[in-house]
Motif scaffolding. Structure first.
Motif, PDB file in Angstrom:
ATOM      1  N   TYR A  22       5.100  -3.200  -7.494  1.00  0.00           N
ATOM      2  CA  TYR A  22       5.325  -3.896  -6.230  1.00  0.00           C
ATOM      3  C   TYR A  22       5.566  -5.345  -6.599  1.00  0.00           C
ATOM      4  CZ  TYR A  22       2.900   0.122  -4.135  1.00  0.00           C
ATOM      5  OH  TYR A  22       2.513   1.380  -3.751  1.00  0.00           O
ATOM      6  N   VAL A  61       3.485  -6.941  -9.388  1.00  0.00           N
ATOM      7  CA  VAL A  61       2.325  -6.101  -9.721  1.00  0.00           C
ATOM      8  C   VAL A  61       2.781  -4.745 -10.261  1.00  0.00           C
ATOM      9  CG1 VAL A  61       0.242  -4.969  -8.811  1.00  0.00           C
ATOM     10  CG2 VAL A  61       0.970  -7.184  -7.897  1.00  0.00           C
ATOM     11  N   SER A 114     -11.139  -0.304  -7.792  1.00  0.00           N
ATOM     12  CA  SER A 114     -10.255  -0.730  -6.721  1.00  0.00           C
ATOM     13  C   SER A 114      -8.996  -1.379  -7.315  1.00  0.00           C
ATOM     14  CB  SER A 114     -11.013  -1.722  -5.842  1.00  0.00           C
ATOM     15  OG  SER A 114     -10.168  -2.194  -4.854  1.00  0.00           O
ATOM     16  N   GLY A 115      -7.844  -0.993  -6.786  1.00  0.00           N
ATOM     17  CA  GLY A 115      -6.594  -1.595  -7.257  1.00  0.00           C
ATOM     18  C   GLY A 115      -6.063  -1.007  -8.551  1.00  0.00           C
ATOM     19  N   LYS A 147      -4.604   4.344  -7.920  1.00  0.00           N
ATOM     20  CA  LYS A 147      -4.853   5.733  -7.503  1.00  0.00           C
ATOM     21  C   LYS A 147      -4.053   6.098  -6.254  1.00  0.00           C
ATOM     22  CE  LYS A 147      -9.248   4.866  -6.779  1.00  0.00           C
ATOM     23  NZ  LYS A 147      -9.320   3.413  -6.987  1.00  0.00           N
ATOM     24  N   THR A 148      -4.155   5.232  -5.235  1.00  0.00           N
ATOM     25  CA  THR A 148      -3.464   5.529  -3.979  1.00  0.00           C
ATOM     26  C   THR A 148      -1.950   5.555  -4.189  1.00  0.00           C
ATOM     27  OG1 THR A 148      -5.231   4.535  -2.698  1.00  0.00           O
ATOM     28  CG2 THR A 148      -3.111   4.708  -1.607  1.00  0.00           C
TER      29      THR A 148
HETATM   30  N1  LIG Z   1       2.599  -2.174  -0.511  1.00  0.00           N
HETATM   31  C1  LIG Z   1       2.146  -2.938  -1.512  1.00  0.00           C
HETATM   32  N2  LIG Z   1       2.686  -4.151  -1.766  1.00  0.00           N
HETATM   33  C2  LIG Z   1       2.264  -4.917  -2.796  1.00  0.00           C
HETATM   34  N3  LIG Z   1       1.297  -4.552  -3.656  1.00  0.00           N
HETATM   35  C3  LIG Z   1       0.715  -3.361  -3.459  1.00  0.00           C
HETATM   36  C4  LIG Z   1       1.101  -2.497  -2.382  1.00  0.00           C
HETATM   37  N4  LIG Z   1       0.343  -1.375  -2.444  1.00  0.00           N
HETATM   38  C5  LIG Z   1      -0.481  -1.547  -3.509  1.00  0.00           C
HETATM   39  N5  LIG Z   1      -0.262  -2.722  -4.125  1.00  0.00           N
HETATM   40  C6  LIG Z   1      -0.945  -3.219  -5.340  1.00  0.00           C
HETATM   41  O1  LIG Z   1      -0.823  -2.239  -6.364  1.00  0.00           O
HETATM   42  C7  LIG Z   1      -2.040  -2.095  -7.086  1.00  0.00           C
HETATM   43  C8  LIG Z   1      -2.537  -0.661  -6.987  1.00  0.00           C
HETATM   44  O2  LIG Z   1      -2.910  -0.394  -5.661  1.00  0.00           O
HETATM   45  P1  LIG Z   1      -3.496   1.011  -5.184  1.00  0.00           P
HETATM   46  O3  LIG Z   1      -3.677   0.957  -3.709  1.00  0.00           O
HETATM   47  O4  LIG Z   1      -2.678   2.109  -5.740  1.00  0.00           O
HETATM   48  O5  LIG Z   1      -4.922   1.014  -5.914  1.00  0.00           O
HETATM   49  P2  LIG Z   1      -6.193   1.952  -5.669  1.00  0.00           P
HETATM   50  O6  LIG Z   1      -6.677   2.325  -7.026  1.00  0.00           O
HETATM   51  O7  LIG Z   1      -5.866   3.062  -4.751  1.00  0.00           O
HETATM   52  O8  LIG Z   1      -7.196   0.940  -4.978  1.00  0.00           O
HETATM   53  P3  LIG Z   1      -8.319   1.165  -3.818  1.00  0.00           P
HETATM   54  O9  LIG Z   1      -9.379   2.030  -4.436  1.00  0.00           O
HETATM   55  O10 LIG Z   1      -8.802  -0.236  -3.559  1.00  0.00           O
HETATM   56  O11 LIG Z   1      -7.633   1.789  -2.649  1.00  0.00           O
HETATM   57  C9  LIG Z   1      -2.992  -3.117  -6.499  1.00  0.00           C
HETATM   58  O12 LIG Z   1      -2.938  -4.276  -7.304  1.00  0.00           O
HETATM   59  C10 LIG Z   1      -2.432  -3.390  -5.130  1.00  0.00           C
HETATM   60  O13 LIG Z   1      -2.757  -4.698  -4.694  1.00  0.00           O
END
Ligand SMILES: Nc1ncnc2c1ncn2[C@@H]1O[C@H](COP(=O)(O)OP(=O)(O)OP(=O)(O)O)[C@@H](O)[C@H]1O
Length: 312
Positions: A12, A15, A37-38, A41-42
């Motif tokens: 993104y 990132v 977190s971050g 995974k999502t």
């Molecule tokens: N739409 C977006 N625009 C910009 N950056 C994003 C976007 N979605 C996620 N990110 C960034 O990508 C990285 C991974 O995010 P992701 O949501 O996949 O992490 P996660 O492991 O699921 O975290 P969490 O457990 O907090 O939900 C993070 O640094 C997040 O800030």
């Protein structure tokens, strides 16, 4: 259906959310993606569902490339943290929406079956706001299952639920998954939940998939300092046990009472059936599970019954 990721990357802007992830989840497997977190995974889950477009790599469902297909053509169902029910539709309408292409007879049959199974049959005429959190969550699960998906993607579905209900909901998810043999990828940052549910766990840190294995394997044999720390090991200088680099030690593998080692008690936490004792050992921090409560500041002897060499 199996789900496979080959060299999947996603960024993104600046990132790099996911970095070259390779993973194969087998048919009928309950796979947990665990990470801070971050850690990405999502993003992985949304990419499998078709809600994100990946920058590099391939996603295959049952050995067929799907990463160019729209979400509706992937035969996956996703449950999100916030359940995502339609507030202005009744439970019945919420359940019927994903299968509105079926005729009414078959639709009602499926809704009946799944709502009895999840004990929400008596709630079909209510609106989401008239349900408890646990009931809303069961409706969300029913909504995902009514489509009879081949792949089930769950993003922290239990995070908004209080602890006693969470355990019950966890059992329910596991039971349905096992009975229906649905390939499941479940995201959480809670390693207890991961170990309770998973056939295998994949640990995500910083966009990378750092280790994949059975829960017991990862817990006892983490492959690096970061994974070891995440699973609750103390990481100390290997010199203590005559190894080079760092070693990881689980609290249950530190036996307080008898040597050969010595440490000073820095803190003691009550942990139900035992105490978590924080020791200072040659400048390192080491945690020990103990049946007795030592005094803070006391020097204690201890043994280490098992450790994992982690390198530097
Ligand atoms: N739409 C977006 N625009 C910009 N950056 C994003 C976007 N979605 C996620 N990110 C960034 O990508 C990285 C991974 O995010 P992701 O949501 O996949 O992490 P996660 O492991 O699921 O975290 P969490 O457990 O907090 O939900 C993070 O640094 C997040 O800030």
């Amino acid at each position: 259906m199996s789900v496979e990721l080959r060299q999947v990357s996603k960024r993104y802007g600046k990132v790099q959310a996911v970095k070259g992830v390779n993973l194969k989840v087998e048919k009928g497997e309950f796979f947990v993606l665990l990470g801070t977190s971050g850690s990405g995974k999502t993003t992985i889950l949304r990419s499998i569902a078709g809600l994100e477009r990946i920058d590099e790599g391939e996603i295959l469902i049952d050995n067929e490339r799907v990463h160019h297909l729209p979400p509706g053509r992937r035969n996956v169902a996703m449950v999100f943290q916030n359940f995502a029910l339609y507030p202005h539709k009744t439970v019945y309408e919420n359940l019927s929406q994903p299968i509105e292409n079926l005729d009414k007879g078959e639709r009602d049959e499926r809704i009946n079956e799944i709502s009895k199974r999840l004990d929400i049959h008596h709630l079909l005429e209510r609106y989401p706001a008239e349900l408890s959190g646990g009931q809303q969550q069961r409706v969300a699960l029913a909504r995902a299952l009514v489509k009879r998906p081949k792949v089930f993607l769950m993003d922290e579905p239990l995070s908004n639920i209080d602890v006693p209900k969470r355990v019950a909901a966890r059992d329910l998810i596991k039971e349905i998954q096992r009975e229906e043999s649905i390939t499941t990828i479940y995201v959480t940052h809670d390693q207890t939940e991961a170990m309770a549910l998973a056939d295998r766990i994949g640990v995500m840190l910083n966009g990378e998939l750092r280790q994949v294995g059975h829960p017991e394997d990862i817990y006892l044999n983490p492959n690096c300092v970061d994974v070891a720390t995440f699973f609750g090991m103390s990481v100390v200088d290997g010199g203590l046990v005559k190894e080079s680099g760092k070693v990881g030690v689980l609290p249950e593998h530190v036996d307080l009472g008898k040597g050969p080692y010595k440490g000073v008690v820095r803190n003691v936490e009550f942990a139900g059936n035992s105490y978590m004792v924080h020791l200072s050992v040659n400048g390192d921090k080491l945690r020990a599970l103990s049946k007795v409560r030592p005094r803070i500041g006391e020097e204690v002897e201890f043994a280490i019954t098992r450790y994992k060499v982690l390198g530097s």
